[in-house]
Design a protein around this motif. Structure first.
Motif, PDB file in Angstrom:
ATOM      1  N   MET C  91      73.362 116.036  45.088  1.00 24.40           N
ATOM      2  CA  MET C  91      72.540 115.799  43.898  1.00 24.40           C
ATOM      3  C   MET C  91      71.566 114.659  44.162  1.00 24.40           C
ATOM      4  O   MET C  91      71.838 113.773  44.960  1.00 24.40           O
ATOM      5  N   SER C  92      70.453 114.674  43.440  1.00 22.24           N
ATOM      6  CA  SER C  92      69.518 113.557  43.558  1.00 22.24           C
ATOM      7  C   SER C  92      70.149 112.314  42.951  1.00 22.24           C
ATOM      8  O   SER C  92      71.155 112.394  42.242  1.00 22.24           O
ATOM      9  N   VAL C  93      69.538 111.175  43.225  1.00 23.40           N
ATOM     10  CA  VAL C  93      70.022 109.912  42.673  1.00 23.40           C
ATOM     11  C   VAL C  93      70.053 109.988  41.145  1.00 23.40           C
ATOM     12  O   VAL C  93      71.022 109.599  40.502  1.00 23.40           O
ATOM     13  N   GLY C  94      68.967 110.520  40.587  1.00 23.29           N
ATOM     14  CA  GLY C  94      68.894 110.642  39.129  1.00 23.29           C
ATOM     15  C   GLY C  94      70.014 111.504  38.564  1.00 23.29           C
ATOM     16  O   GLY C  94      70.644 111.143  37.571  1.00 23.29           O
ATOM     17  N   SER C  95      70.268 112.642  39.189  1.00 22.92           N
ATOM     18  CA  SER C  95      71.340 113.518  38.721  1.00 22.92           C
ATOM     19  C   SER C  95      72.698 112.873  38.866  1.00 22.92           C
ATOM     20  O   SER C  95      73.584 113.059  38.041  1.00 22.92           O
ATOM     21  N   ASN C  96      72.858 112.103  39.955  1.00 22.08           N
ATOM     22  CA  ASN C  96      74.101 111.372  40.140  1.00 22.08           C
ATOM     23  C   ASN C  96      74.348 110.438  38.960  1.00 22.08           C
ATOM     24  O   ASN C  96      75.412 110.446  38.354  1.00 22.08           O
ATOM     25  N   LYS C 131      67.599 111.588  47.629  1.00 20.45           N
ATOM     26  CA  LYS C 131      68.986 111.974  47.844  1.00 20.45           C
ATOM     27  C   LYS C 131      69.741 110.752  48.382  1.00 20.45           C
ATOM     28  O   LYS C 131      69.169 109.915  49.063  1.00 20.45           O
ATOM     29  N   PRO C 132      71.045 110.676  48.114  1.00 23.58           N
ATOM     30  CA  PRO C 132      71.805 109.489  48.545  1.00 23.58           C
ATOM     31  C   PRO C 132      71.648 109.155  50.024  1.00 23.58           C
ATOM     32  O   PRO C 132      71.583 107.975  50.390  1.00 23.58           O
ATOM     33  N   HIS C 133      71.579 110.173  50.886  1.00 19.93           N
ATOM     34  CA  HIS C 133      71.541 109.867  52.311  1.00 19.93           C
ATOM     35  C   HIS C 133      70.225 109.208  52.716  1.00 19.93           C
ATOM     36  O   HIS C 133      70.102 108.677  53.812  1.00 19.93           O
ATOM     37  N   GLN C 134      69.247 109.238  51.815  1.00 22.14           N
ATOM     38  CA  GLN C 134      67.977 108.601  52.139  1.00 22.14           C
ATOM     39  C   GLN C 134      67.977 107.115  51.787  1.00 22.14           C
ATOM     40  O   GLN C 134      67.006 106.416  52.055  1.00 22.14           O
ATOM     41  N   LEU C 135      69.046 106.647  51.167  1.00 23.79           N
ATOM     42  CA  LEU C 135      69.078 105.242  50.728  1.00 23.79           C
ATOM     43  C   LEU C 135      69.893 104.393  51.683  1.00 23.79           C
ATOM     44  O   LEU C 135      70.767 104.894  52.392  1.00 23.79           O
ATOM     45  N   SER C 136      69.641 103.086  51.644  1.00 22.97           N
ATOM     46  CA  SER C 136      70.433 102.153  52.443  1.00 22.97           C
ATOM     47  C   SER C 136      71.748 101.872  51.726  1.00 22.97           C
ATOM     48  O   SER C 136      71.947 102.261  50.583  1.00 22.97           O
ATOM     49  N   GLY C 137      72.652 101.190  52.435  1.00 21.01           N
ATOM     50  CA  GLY C 137      73.963 100.886  51.873  1.00 21.01           C
ATOM     51  C   GLY C 137      73.869 100.112  50.573  1.00 21.01           C
ATOM     52  O   GLY C 137      74.536 100.425  49.580  1.00 21.01           O
ATOM     53  N   GLY C 138      73.028  99.093  50.569  1.00 20.40           N
ATOM     54  CA  GLY C 138      72.887  98.285  49.363  1.00 20.40           C
ATOM     55  C   GLY C 138      72.323  99.087  48.202  1.00 20.40           C
ATOM     56  O   GLY C 138      72.734  98.932  47.048  1.00 20.40           O
ATOM     57  N   GLN C 139      71.394  99.984  48.499  1.00 19.87           N
ATOM     58  CA  GLN C 139      70.810 100.811  47.439  1.00 19.87           C
ATOM     59  C   GLN C 139      71.843 101.779  46.879  1.00 19.87           C
ATOM     60  O   GLN C 139      71.921 102.012  45.675  1.00 19.87           O
ATOM     61  N   ARG C 140      72.647 102.348  47.792  1.00 22.34           N
ATOM     62  CA  ARG C 140      73.672 103.295  47.320  1.00 22.34           C
ATOM     63  C   ARG C 140      74.650 102.590  46.400  1.00 22.34           C
ATOM     64  O   ARG C 140      75.124 103.156  45.408  1.00 22.34           O
TER      65      ARG C 140
END
Lengths: 279, 258, 342
Positions: C91-96, C131-140
């Motif tokens: 899911m996208s970040v928004g959907s998450n 998508k989550p995999h596009q973010l860094s650890g801190g962003q996730r």
């Protein structure tokens, strides 16, 4: 991978395998393709074998039968295997899971030919199933299952439920338990968690299993021949018939190429699911 | 809880479905009378005796073992050499060539068999166990290659460098260092190839004539209809397979040096 | 005020192993509580019980006065930020972030709007469609936080949320967590083994060990006057020396006499001395055993001449010329010694 050493050793190492694949796979395949263009009983190359396929309804019918049977088998096998894989992955205690899986795989250690024969024993008119049903009073006369499409489907489903259980199980196990916990934590019921989280995440695995099922089933000769009888022919049976009865290698080659084309089309349709997906 | 009961029933039903044909097979291999269908009269070993006395079946068995062992050994060897070559050396178009070696995995056995039938016919090579064996190498080589290649890692490369540094020649590195290190992968490849070859029907059927493998002999038996002899040989094959699986379990899980 | 969450004598065993032993705790509304302890202390188990992922063997959990002990996570007014974030990769970040609202039946436009608002609060308003995999650890980590906060839980549970981040990022996230908590006002319960993190974030620290609460209270109090030996040694370093309380209101130790107001004369006690309260001075001659340069200070271990079996820890200024093997003289700030209760 290291870029060391003389390339010659490298080439010497890989050449045997490359050569083998070339001589005993690629060349025969090409030979087959060429042979298909020289129909039996004619002079010179022509596409007659291919046009005949599309023109002759009984040939064409074989492909349709194959597709129908394969799709039915794939769908039924997935529907049966998924819950079974789920139960094995999440409801059986961890210690017993490997044993449970091995138990499920055990019957498939019989020879493939023997296994199809065994289903014949079960499904035949005087076989185990009919005898049991008549004996129990559920049937007054034995029903015809063997030598029908139903028997072929049962024979296939038997194998592919096992195969898909294994692949779906592996998929479910590598799914981080945190996802289901997070879904539950955010208010999802078990059904909602399944629909919105687990199913989408395991779908690629299912598609891989489904594709494998499709490819293996559509090219299989033994099961339809033993269980389906000769009332309805599937592609592999048609191909073997060209060789066996008529010695028509050219015709058989053409049919094989057509079968390969169908599988390739299926691959292209599933291609996006078959890429390795990033965790 | 409700879910538990339903799940247990479902799992039991699936297990019953999975075991049904094999159970019937083994049960009626002990059939005392002529037909492997109910009613069951027995138990009797007459059909096992018939199998062991049937020269065609016992020959078929030996042929199967012969073909399986030689083709698996060859497939493992070729797979090992090519996996090593691709892993340790930079070769141009490596990805394409590797894809080529794994290509046969995507093709139905029927088509591979057909191709070889036509090819052998063309070059005048007769149908034989050798022909079938060649076909088995074709289907198993990609598998061996894939398994062994996936196990080739950098730390093994370093150990090989150390061996060279100490004076070993290439073939010595391969036989004394690399192969032993990769033992689990080699064993798995060999064993898996044996399994596929042992049970393989279509290619053997197409490429053999008089001397043939066990699955083909069983197929010939089937032409004669339902026969408890088939049950007996099938159960024997089953029993042997289980034994081999147990052996594999013990060997593979004891020798892993993790 | 009545506690928002009441943990009432919770015990948890797994087979023969007792993981929590009659733990009782009160969490106040709007507070930032940190459960601090080493691995095996039971802090994560306690958090799982609060979240509803585990049923305690004994005891009750009350949230807003209601007994939630047997309540499933879905129905409980808690939300959890998991250690591995558990963002739904498909899911996208928004959907998450909107997921929890979707489970509550909130209409699409409204829930996506709320998700976007929450993403803005955590500083990720540009990430909605990623998508989550596009973010860094801190962003996730921030997305996980937003996802949990948007459902407006009564209490937010965080399971070692900063463990996977590097030091600098961790410090930054600590500041942000604190700021977000103050801004939104939800009670946070945060599990960590890092005592600096605990001190930076908590209004209320709960020090746990072997399934029990060793000490709890405001960070300053727990640090300055730890209740137990464990708390004293877990929260920062100290040197522990035995002593005897004398009739004149002082305690005699191998390192000298110190004031002992409030202690019963004649008793044997243990005192803890924090390294930052040990300075260069004329009181305790000692030999330097070890010097570790730490940038802003030097961590010095010294063996007092009068008490060679004691390793005295001192935090000396970075510029202090100390050498291994050298003779040095130290003094302890008399009012800062800590009397341990056990």
């Amino acid at each position: 991978m290291s870029a060391s050493g003389s390339g010659r050793t490298g080439w010497a190492s890989v050449t045997p395998a490359l050569l083998w694949t070339l001589v005993f796979f690629a060349v025969p395949f090409a030979a087959m393709a060429v042979a298909s263009l020289f129909p039996q009983g004619r002079q010179g190359p022509s596409l007659a074998n291919y046009t005949q396929f599309f023109a002759n309804p009984s040939y064409w019918r074989a492909l349709v039968n194959s597709l129908e049977v394969t799709v039915i088998v794939t769908v039924i096998s997935i529907l049966l295997a998924y819950p079974f894989a789920w139960i094995l992955a999440f409801m059986v205690p961890e210690r017993w899971q490997r044993l449970a899986l091995m138990l499920a795989v055990l019957p498939f250690w019989t020879s493939y030919v023997v296994r199809s024969y065994s289903w014949l024993l079960v499904l035949a008119e005087k076989g185990a199933l009919n005898s049991a049903l008549v004996h129990l009073g559920l049937l007054s006369d034995p029903i015809q299952i063997a030598n029908t499409r139903a028997a072929t489907v049962i024979g296939f489903v038997h194998f592919f439920v096992m195969l898909l259980t294994l692949t779906i199980y592996a998929n479910l196990k590598q799914l981080s338990p945190s996802y289901r916990k997070a879904a539950a934590d955010l208010g999802a019921s078990p059904l909602q968690a399944f629909i919105h989280v687990v199913l989408p995440l395991t779908l690629p695995g299912i598609m891989v299993g489904a594709f494998l099922t499709f490819v293996l089933a559509i090219g299989d000769y033994i099961t339809p021949q033993i269980l389906g009888g000769n009332n309805e022919l599937l592609m592999p049976q048609l191909i073997m018939m060209q060789i066996g009865r008529r010695g028509d290698f050219a015709g058989a080659s053409a049919l094989s190429i057509i079968l390969m084309a169908v599988v390739s089309i299926a691959y292209l349709l599933c291609a996006r699911w078959l890429k390795i997906e990033r965790a | 809880m409700m879910a538990r009961i339903v799940s247990t029933l479902y799992a039991a039903a699936i297990y019953a479905f999975i075991f049904l044909p094999v159970a019937v097979l083994v049960l009626f291999s002990f059939q005392g009378t002529l037909f492997p269908i109910p009613p069951f009269n027995g138990p009797s070993l007459r059909w096992y005796g018939a199998v062991l006395n049937d020269a065609r079946l016992t020959d078929g068995l030996l042929n199967s073992v012969l073909v399986a062992v030689t083709s698996s050994a060859l497939a493992t060897l070729l797979g090992f050499l090519s996996a090593w070559g691709f892993a340790r050396y930079y070769l141009p178009a490596s990805a394409v060539l590797r894809g080529f070696i794994t290509l046969p995995l995507t093709v139905s056995y029927l088509i591979i068999g057909m191709g070889l039938l036509i090819f052998f016919n063309w070059i005048g090579m007769p149908k034989s166990l050798t022909a079938a064996g060649i076909g088995h190498v074709v289907i198993n080589l990609p598998l061996c290659f894939a398994i062994i290649y996936s196990q080739m890692g950098d730390h093994q490369a370093n150990i090989e460098r150390a061996a060279r540094d100490l004076g070993a020649r290439e073939w010595q590195v391969l036989t004394l260092v690399t192969a032993p290190m990769l033992w689990p992968a080699l064993f798995a490849s060999f064993f898996l190839s044996m399994t596929f070859s042992w049970d393989e029907f279509v290619i053997s059927f197409l490429l053999t004539r008089f001397d043939t493998t066990l699955p083909v002999e069983i197929w010939n038996l089937l032409r004669a209809g339902l026969n408890p002899k088939t049950n007996a040989v099938g159960s024997l094959v089953f029993g042997v397979s289980i034994l081999l699986a147990i052996v594999f379990e013990l060997v593979a899980f004891r020798k892993r040096p993790r | 005020m009545t506690a928002l969450v009441s943990v009432d004598s919770i015990s948890q065993s797994f087979g023969q192993v007792q993981v929590l032993d009659a733990v009782s705790l009160a969490i106040q509304p709007g507070s930032y509580t940190v459960l601090l302890g080493p691995s095996g202390s039971g802090k994560t188990t306690l958090l799982s019980i609060l979240g509803g992922f585990l049923q305690p063997t004994q005891g009750r959990v009350l949230i807003k006065g209601e007994d939630c002990t047997a309540m499933a996570p879905a129905r409980r007014p808690t939300a959890t930020v998991f250690q591995d974030y558990a963002l739904f990769p498909h899911m996208s970040v928004g959907s998450n972030v909107a997921f929890g609202l979707r489970m509550r039946g909130v209409a699409k436009r409204e829930r996506l709007g709320k998700a976007q608002d929450m993403l803005r609060i955590v500083g990720l308003d540009q990430a909605f469609d990623k998508k989550p995999h596009q973010l860094s650890g801190g962003q996730r980590q921030r997305v996980a936080l937003a996802r949990a906060l948007v459902v407006q839980p009564a209490v937010l549970l965080l399971d070692e949320p900063l463990g996977a981040l590097d030091l600098k990022l961790r410090r930054q996230m600590q500041d942000e967590l604190k700021a977000i908590q103050k801004r939104i006002g939800t009670a946070f319960v945060h599990v960590t083994h890092d005592q600096e993190e605990a001190m930076a974030l908590a209004d209320h620290i709960v020090v746990m060990n072997h399934g029990r609460i060793e000490d709890e209270g405001p960070a300053e109090r727990v640090y300055a006057r730890p209740a137990t030996r464990f708390a004293a040694t877990f929260m920062g370093e100290s040197t522990i020396v035995p002593g005897r309380v004398e009739a004149d209101g002082q305690v005699r130790t191998a390192l000298g006499l110190f004031p002992a107001s409030g202690q019963v004369p004649g008793t044997e006690v243990h005192v803890a001395i924090r390294p930052e309260h040990v300075r260069v001075g004329p009181a305790i001659p000692a030999t330097v055993k070890d010097v570790v340069y730490q940038g802003s200070f030097k961590r010095v271990t010294a063996t007092p001449t009068a008490a060679p079996d004691i390793q005295l820890l001192a935090r000396l200024p970075a510029g202090e010329p100390v050498q291994e093997g050298a003779e040095i003289s130290l003094r302890v700030d008399p009012g800062e010694i800590i009397f341990l209760k056990d």
